[in-house]
Design a protein around this motif. Structure first.
Motif, short mmCIF file in Angstrom:
data_model
loop_
_atom_site.label_atom_id
_atom_site.label_comp_id
_atom_site.label_asym_id
_atom_site.label_seq_id
_atom_site.Cartn_x
_atom_site.Cartn_y
_atom_site.Cartn_z
N ARG A 66 0.84 -1.20 0.00
CA ARG A 66 0.00 0.00 0.00
C ARG A 66 0.88 1.26 0.00
N SER A 69 2.70 1.77 -3.33
CA SER A 69 1.74 2.34 -4.29
C SER A 69 1.58 3.83 -4.05
N ALA A 70 1.48 4.22 -2.78
CA ALA A 70 1.31 5.64 -2.44
C ALA A 70 2.52 6.47 -2.84
N GLY A 73 2.36 7.08 -6.31
CA GLY A 73 1.31 8.07 -6.52
C GLY A 73 1.77 9.51 -6.31
N LEU A 195 -1.14 9.54 3.52
CA LEU A 195 -0.39 9.00 2.39
C LEU A 195 -0.64 7.50 2.25
N SER A 198 -3.88 6.48 0.76
CA SER A 198 -4.04 6.77 -0.67
C SER A 198 -3.52 5.65 -1.56
N GLY A 199 -2.80 4.68 -0.97
CA GLY A 199 -2.20 3.61 -1.76
C GLY A 199 -3.14 2.43 -1.96
N ASP A 203 -1.96 -2.56 -6.44
CA ASP A 203 -1.58 -1.68 -7.54
C ASP A 203 -0.77 -2.45 -8.59
#
Length: 578
Positions: A66, A69-70, A73, A195, A198-199, A203
């Motif tokens: 996660r 991924s964030a 992002g 943060l 947001s992941g 992903d």
């Protein structure tokens, strides 16, 4: 046995090569961690006592994905640098694993750094993002950042701009996740919990990045103080630190049944490699007793979490042994661990073995530039060798002890400079090819600057330092760095810094200062000048104002005479067991 040598003793010269029976890991960190998590998804991976948080291997894997991924992002690209300026917590290890998975380079920043030091570190490696604690005790990390970049008060998260930190775009502060978000917002900065939220742990970009990663890719930068007065960024690869963590764990005989208490700092190789990676490569459980070292919380955690291992520098073990409540705690589950970071006094080792049930404790020796461990005792090493040496060469590594003048390998028992070669030698100093060539010769040998001997069985003993380095409580300090800083004081004409013996910290700093003509200085003026600019452990304990320094006829300053004079003045004695 991982400590076996390919050449049987007795040795006729001070050269040894480690066993090669167990092959090196040629995977990136993320892929290796995923394989361990798949084998034991429900096994406990991480306990952060002070945060009251626990993660199984599956949970740690999903949160790591996660976060990776964030980070993608945020617009970060593989190969870019992400700083971590924090004491020990779950966020630290999440970022360690997530950056590895996203192909980002994690930059360890000492939590004791102050404004001038963090500014240098962030700019030296062009950090694009920084994860920081908000504050710790008297350290206001976000306040120091705002002092460096007041423009950020009106900046947009992820789009920060400042004159003094031109590369940094994102600052993420570690908030109290799960506590209702009661802390006030920080303009321009992003909450870690936001943060992370947001992941996406699934992903698809993570698999795409993973397919491009190689074990030889740089993954970590750790700053080491330099004799030039500026820290150097030792750049380490997946292959460097993953294998070193694995073979360190092998010497301790770690298994998934082990629970390792890690009170040593994660920003240093001791915590992140000898601690985190030694555990994660063996499916063991990481246990953080606190964010910073505090002996009572270590003793309580070992008892409550039934820890089987404990790491520490000698001063930490001394603080635990000498705590007035030491006898109240049940430490019977302990068996192993590592004492390292500074010379390990023989008497302290004996007390740790007898009073803390650490009959299988090991000693490790190395340096950041070698990922870090080159030599280590194992749980099978005879006690007399374990308390008096740093063990044998690690697997897949070579060591030699050479005459510093001729570079010839010396005979057993003769002191010389210890050199290391093999997979553990760093990628190089970040953006500093000249310093890299000074440290690593054309044959790939890392010159440690440490004086050592090797006995006829291959056991190594560190007997001194060629480099003018001071080790205070496990922290390596180069006097030149402190001298360079003190030269900035407008009243200082000249300065020399040496290490003096100290019963608590091993060594303390002493500065001899020549003031400019017509000027007067007080000790407190020097300490006030240092405060908030350099780490507390770099501020000299002893300060003397002198008319000049002892010198040779050729004008070379004789630091040993400064040291001897101060020892006589203060009545200090060297620890004969250190």
């Amino acid at each position: 046995m991982s400590q076996a040598l390919s050449a049987a003793p007795p040795f006729t010269r001070s050269y040894a090569i480690g066993a090669t029976g167990v092959p090196l890991i040629e995977q990136p960190i993320g892929a290796f961690f995923d394989a361990i998590a798949a084998q034991q998804p429900d096994h406990e991976a991480l306990v952060s006592r002070h945060q009251q948080r626990r993660y199984t291997y599956l949970e740690l894997q999903r949160e790591t994905n996660r976060l990776a991924s964030a980070l993608l992002g945020l617009g970060l690209q593989p190969g870019e640098r992400v700083g971590i300026w924090s004491h020990n917590n779950a966020e630290w290890v999440l970022l360690q694993l997530a950056t590895a998975k996203a192909g980002l380079i994690l930059v360890n920043i000492n939590p004791a750094y102050r404004t001038a030091e963090v500014e240098y570190a962030l700019n030296k490696v062009a950090c694009r993002a920084l994860v920081a604690m908000a504050r710790f005790k008297t350290s206001d990390y976000l306040g120091m950042l705002r002092e460096l970049a007041p423009e950020w008060a009106h900046g947009q998260p992820g789009q920060l701009e400042s004159a003094r930190l031109p590369h940094l775009r994102s600052v993420v502060w570690i908030d109290e996740a799960g506590q209702g978000g009661t802390e006030e917002e920080q303009p321009g900065f992003t909450r870690f919990s936001s943060l992370l939220a947001s992941g996406n742990p699934d992903d698809a970009r993570l698999a795409q990045v993973a397919a491009t990663l190689k074990a030889t890719d740089p993954i970590n930068i750790q700053f080491t103080s330099g004799t030039t007065g500026f820290p150097k960024g030792a750049t380490l690869t997946h292959r460097n630190i993953l294998n070193n963590g694995f073979f360190i764990g092998e010497a301790m005989r770690l298994t998934p049944a082990d629970r390792l208490c890690i009170p040593v700092p994660l920003y240093h190789c001791f915590g992140m490699v000898l601690g985190n990676l030694a555990c994660l490569t063996h499916g063991a459980t990481i246990v953080y007793p606190n964010d910073g070292f505090e002996p009572l919380s270590v003793l309580q955690t070992v008892q409550d979490e039934k820890c089987t291992g404990l790491h520490g520098v000698p001063t930490m073990f001394i603080a635990e042994l000498d705590h007035p409540r030491f006898g109240e705690f049940d430490l019977s589950t302990l068996r192993t661990g590592i004492m390292a970071g500074s010379p390990c006094p023989t008497e302290v080792m004996k007390r740790v073995v007898s009073s803390m049930n650490l009959g299988q404790i090991t000693i490790a020796y190395g340096m950041t530039e070698t990922s870090p461990v080159s030599c280590q005792s194992s749980i099978d090493t005879p006690l007399e060798k374990r308390v008096s040496t740093v063990g044998l060469v690690q697997p897949h590594l070579e060591i030699k002890i050479i005459d510093p003048e001729t570079s010839e390998i010396v005979a057993p028992g003769v002191s010389g400079e210890l050199c290391t070669r093999g997979y553990s030698v760093m990628h190089g100093y970040w953006d500093d090819p000249a310093r890299t060539l000074e440290a690593i010769d054309l044959e790939g040998w890392m010159h440690t600057g440490d004086l050592a001997t090797m006995d006829s069985e291959g056991y190594v003993n560190i007997v001194g330092r060629i480099k003018d380095m001071v080790i205070r409580g496990g922290e390596n300090i180069y006097p030149r760095e402190i001298e360079e800083f003190l030269y900035r004081h407008p009243k200082v004409q000249d300065v020399q810094v040496v290490g003096l013996p100290d019963k608590r910290y091993g060594e303390e700093l002493c500065a001899w200062i020549v003031t400019r003509p017509g000027e007067t200085l007080e000790e407190d003026e020097i300490r006030d000048f240092c405060k908030g600019q350099i780490a507390h452990y770099k501020v000299p304990r002893y300060i003397r104002f002198v008319p000049g320094f002892p010198m040779t006829v050729t004008g070379k300053i004789q630091k040993f005479k400064i040291r001897d004079e101060m020892k006589n003045q203060l009545g200090l004695e060297e620890d004969p067991t250190a």
